[in-house]
Design an enzyme around this catalytic site. Sequence first.
Site, mmCIF file in Angstrom:
data_model
loop_
_atom_site.group_PDB
_atom_site.id
_atom_site.type_symbol
_atom_site.label_atom_id
_atom_site.label_comp_id
_atom_site.label_asym_id
_atom_site.label_seq_id
_atom_site.Cartn_x
_atom_site.Cartn_y
_atom_site.Cartn_z
ATOM 1 N N LYS A 183 0.842 -1.206 0.000
ATOM 2 C CA LYS A 183 0.000 0.000 0.000
ATOM 3 C C LYS A 183 0.878 1.258 0.000
ATOM 4 O O LYS A 183 0.628 2.208 -0.734
ATOM 5 C CB LYS A 183 -0.907 0.010 1.249
ATOM 6 C CG LYS A 183 -2.008 -1.054 1.241
ATOM 7 C CD LYS A 183 -2.755 -1.080 2.586
ATOM 8 C CE LYS A 183 -3.682 -2.272 2.709
ATOM 9 N NZ LYS A 183 -4.382 -2.375 3.992
ATOM 10 N N GLN A 207 -3.501 -1.105 10.504
ATOM 11 C CA GLN A 207 -3.656 -2.414 9.851
ATOM 12 C C GLN A 207 -4.180 -3.474 10.824
ATOM 13 O O GLN A 207 -3.672 -3.615 11.945
ATOM 14 C CB GLN A 207 -2.302 -2.861 9.263
ATOM 15 C CG GLN A 207 -2.341 -4.158 8.481
ATOM 16 C CD GLN A 207 -3.127 -4.069 7.172
ATOM 17 O OE1 GLN A 207 -3.300 -2.997 6.599
ATOM 18 N NE2 GLN A 207 -3.629 -5.205 6.702
ATOM 19 N N ASP A 239 -10.238 3.919 5.887
ATOM 20 C CA ASP A 239 -10.627 2.504 5.925
ATOM 21 C C ASP A 239 -12.143 2.338 6.048
ATOM 22 O O ASP A 239 -12.669 1.256 5.820
ATOM 23 C CB ASP A 239 -10.014 1.855 7.182
ATOM 24 C CG ASP A 239 -8.892 0.887 6.857
ATOM 25 O OD1 ASP A 239 -8.883 0.332 5.745
ATOM 26 O OD2 ASP A 239 -8.045 0.686 7.736
HETATM 27 N N1 GUN Z 1 -6.749 -6.150 7.234
HETATM 28 C C1 GUN Z 1 -7.328 -6.812 6.205
HETATM 29 N N2 GUN Z 1 -7.978 -5.955 5.385
HETATM 30 C C2 GUN Z 1 -7.804 -4.716 5.908
HETATM 31 C C3 GUN Z 1 -8.230 -3.415 5.497
HETATM 32 O O1 GUN Z 1 -8.918 -3.213 4.490
HETATM 33 N N3 GUN Z 1 -7.826 -2.389 6.297
HETATM 34 C C4 GUN Z 1 -7.077 -2.588 7.420
HETATM 35 N N4 GUN Z 1 -6.763 -1.532 8.143
HETATM 36 N N5 GUN Z 1 -6.675 -3.789 7.819
HETATM 37 C C5 GUN Z 1 -7.035 -4.842 7.064
#
Ligand code: GUN
Length: 290
Positions: free
Chosen positions: A52, A96, A119
């Site tokens: 990312k 995350q 998010d």
């Molecule tokens: N863990 C798995 N998918 C995601 C997501 O879309 N955002 C975050 N912050 N953690 C994740």
Amino acid sequence: MSNLIDGRAIAAQIHSETGQRVAALKARGVVPGLVFIRVGEDPASQVYVSMKEKRAEELGFHSQTLVLPETTRQEGLLELIRSLNTDSRWHGILVQAPLPRHMDQAVVFAEVSPAKDVDGFHPLNVGKLMLGDPTGFVPCTPGGVHELLIRSGVTLDGAEVVVLGRGNIVGKPMASILVQKGRHANCTVTVCHSGTCDIAAHCRRADILIAAMGVPEFVKADMVKPGATVIDVGVNRVPHPTSRMGTRLVGDVAFAEVQPKAGLITPNPGGVGPMTIAMLLSNTVRAAGG
Ligand code: GUN
């Protein structure tokens, strides 16, 4: 003709649009900033966050990853989030998941300022999605699946959709997006989960089947209506003794047997995965005012 939905190509299209929005923001003196917080050394999270961040930098974002030790107290993480909430360099904050077991994920997500919650996990944004209020942020993976369906020309209005999985990150927001009254939605949505009787019977009615329950190759050909659109959100690591790592990644769909029966289907990898990053960066540009 191939019946594959090319997530990489559609994500590239969105990145190109995002790049133009970044340029327009920069012309106004704004550099979109996206900060990642990772707690501990979960190997999958390390890979996801670095992918990312790399893509954010390629598109001209200001980006940084803050790594906290696994043993960090929850209050320490909340304090860090509060300081980022008031730091004007950052328009988006991403914590995350999964977090260490001693932390309460809901409490942590609720600490992120709703205006920086790219998010879409803050209760305010969850509520806005439920209400059909477009001023909130939509979670990236279900938002990405929605874009895949729209940009692949799949008919949504009146479609029977079955979502497998009721998680807060994919299943529940996916159902909220598709059940809304309005353009690019208006679906009849069934959410199946571990308490559902006869999941296969529900699946066989679906015009659009979205698998997001985290069970390797759960969806078999006899669960799919001929011509249905099948979206595989699953990422499952399973033992594979002959591979170098001793494991391999599989989705929630038994791809080889389902593909011939589906109208359209996402490959895995190369389907939903790239869309999650594309939607994250698009959300962040919007958080920055672009
Ligand atoms: N863990 C798995 N998918 C995601 C997501 O879309 N955002 C975050 N912050 N953690 C994740």
